[in-house]
Design a protein around this motif. Structure first.
Motif: not given
Length: 541
Positions: A53, A57, A170
């Motif tokens: 994750g 990102s 996330v």
């Protein structure tokens, strides 16, 4: 009620065969299982998912989105495993760069693939910096310091670990078509520029499932839950034979050795209790030498050997050391696995085992394989008749990127042409005899170089051998053996001893007897460790 009349639930989930789903089972059943990088990093599958994750990102912050090509230049590491997942899961395309290619060819592959972001280990930064003026499409370089005390002189867009630490764990991964392109890499042909092959999410997922299949039905050699996995095939090369995806699917402990250093590989084998690996014959020979020096116990280590022929002599040396070794067969264009060796049913006989486990093996699930003549007619399944291997499977590359002519030749007649000459038995066992370009045509007969190499390699005086055909005014070609000696310099008569015996048995033509042997210190290799027969032919003519 017949299914055709059933009403589909409006919220029924259409499960796409995308790479991210290969993580699902492991995160449920093996979240605390270890992933190890050399003697530097230990993390769990739960940590892996967080880092995936974060990597996504960080890359999104550099402008990476669906369809963006992100190139990876690293040693075999946990970072590579993260890239195997994070980049395709974003809908971007992972380019695994063969860092062993000459610098000009590395530049060619980056330009041809239209890479926009490059993740680069500090060891490869000098080459990349030299290439950057020619890489107009590259917008960002992420530098991997790999724990070095001093940061790399080239800062790029940031350092890998620093970017991940600052990134959101996330990432809003979204679902997309399973036929979307996931990976690309370049073959190492002996002529011309490297050819780009590509694979979709669906192809990689199906290949991972089918690759696991033979292990699930084969007692030994095998790979499954409870094993400790360490790849010894570079992660830049054909997805490391797709086995990191299989290992993740199974949730087993994974060990990544970084740069291939024999002492480190043996140490990790011992400290991490590695039980399953895969490699080319050259690497296995390197491990034998290092194990002798370090006193490493190899008992119980299972190996799949591919890339080059697994000789009887190498298999028997592994057995002597307590290893379980079997061959596999495929090529860059096939992702790679097409066949896997397995024991004859009910066999416990070593002589039978060596004959069963050293050839290419049996086609795995979902592979349609034929051995055909020049008219595309099937040869007899008698284990003797020879022809070219042609295949179909749901994971074969559909083309060479940007090379329509080569793509048409690859897929001539609707079957992928491997250019490998083989026999096939009534039980489906495939034995690769040679590459079409390496078959030696002498005295009006075809002499398979691999059979000669297997016979010569059985001699205790021989450490390594390659046989190639060289031009001859009288016979068209003649076979020449190039030998790395184990002890002394074996004579021509010594080299011919097993060949003569094979001729007398009727296994080989009388034209197979050698009239020339060259002794060398080392055999030339390609960037993925195969013997470079083109270089040998050039050297001998």
């Amino acid at each position: 009620m017949p299914l055709r009349f059933a009403t589909r639930a409006s919220e029924a989930y259409d499960f796409p065969l995308t790479i991210g789903h290969l993580l699902d089972a492991a995160l449920t059943s093996a979240a605390d299982q270890e992933i190890v990088y050399r003697d530097r990093v230990r993390m769990t599958y739960r940590d892996l998912r967080v880092r995936i994750g974060r990597l996504a990102s960080a890359l999104a912050g550099l402008g990476v989105g669906q369809g963006t090509v992100v190139a990876m230049m690293d040693w075999d590491s946990h970072r590579y495993l993260e890239a195997y997942f994070a980049i395709p899961m974003m809908g971007a395309v992972l380019q695994t760069v063969n860092v062993r290619l000459p610098i000009a060819q590395i530049g060619y592959t980056l330009r041809h693939a239209e890479a926009e972001v490059v993740i680069c280990h500090r060891d490869f930064l000098p080459a990349l910096e030299a290439l950057l003026p020619t890489l107009e499409g590259v917008t960002a370089v992420v530098v991997i310091d790999d724990g070095a005390d001093e940061p790399a002189s080239f800062a790029g867009a940031g350092e890998y670990e620093a970017l991940l630490a600052a990134a959101d764990p996330v990432f809003p991964f979204v679902e997309f078509d399973e036929n979307a392109l996931a990976t690309t890499f370049y073959t190492t042909g002996t002529t011309g520029d490297p050819k780009g092959v590509c694979f979709s999410h669906r192809q990689i997922v199906l290949l991972a499932l089918a690759t696991k299949g033979p292990f699930g039905t084969t007692r030994d050699p095998g790979f499954g839950i409870g094993d400790v996995y360490m790849p010894l095939t570079p992660m830049f090369h054909v997805h490391a034979w797709c086995l990191p995806y299989v290992a993740t699917l199974l949730g087993v402990k994974q060990v990544y050795p970084g740069r291939y250093e024999a002492d480190m590989i043996c140490r990790l084998r011992t400290t991490e209790h590695v039980t399953y690996s895969h490699c080319v014959p050259t690497v296995l020979q390197m491990i034998f030498a290092a194990a002798d020096k370090a006193g490493t116990d190899l008992v119980g280590w299972t190996m799949t050997i591919g890339g080059s022929a697994l000789t009887h002599a190498l298999w028997e040396e592994g057995k002597r050391r307590g290893m379980s070794i079997g061959a596999g067969y495929g090529m860059s264009e096939t992702g790679p696995t097409l066949t896997m060796a397995r024991r004859n049913t009910g066999s416990a006989d070593a002589a039978s085992d060596v004959d069963a486990l050293t050839p290419a093996g049996i086609p795995i699930a979902l592979v349609s394989l034929r051995v055909v003549d020049e008219a595309m007619c099937d040869v007899s399944h008698d284990g003797v008749s020879r022809g070219e291997v042609v295949v179909r499977a749901p994971w074969l590359t559909p083309c060479y990127i940007g090379n329509a002519e080569a793509s048409r030749e690859l897929w001539r007649g609707g079957w992928m042409h491997t250019q490998d000459v083989a026999t096939i038995s009534s039980s489906g066992r495939v034995v690769i005899c040679d590459r079409l370009k390496d078959v030696i045509k002498t005295g009006g007969e075809w002499i398979p170089s691999l059979e000669l190499e297997d016979l010569i390699a059985s001699l205790p005086e021989v450490a390594e051998v390659a046989v190639v055909g060289v031009p001859d005014k009288r016979w068209g070609e003649r076979p020449v053996a190039v030998v790395v000696a184990a002890v002394g310099a074996p004579s021509l008569d010594t080299i011919n001893t097993p060949i003569t015996a094979a001729i007398e048995r009727g296994d080989l033509s009388r034209y197979a007897r050698l009239d020339r042997v060259e002794i060398v210190d080392a055999l030339p290799r390609t960037s993925v460790g195969k013997i470079d027969k083109k270089a040998l032919r050039f050297m001998l003519t």
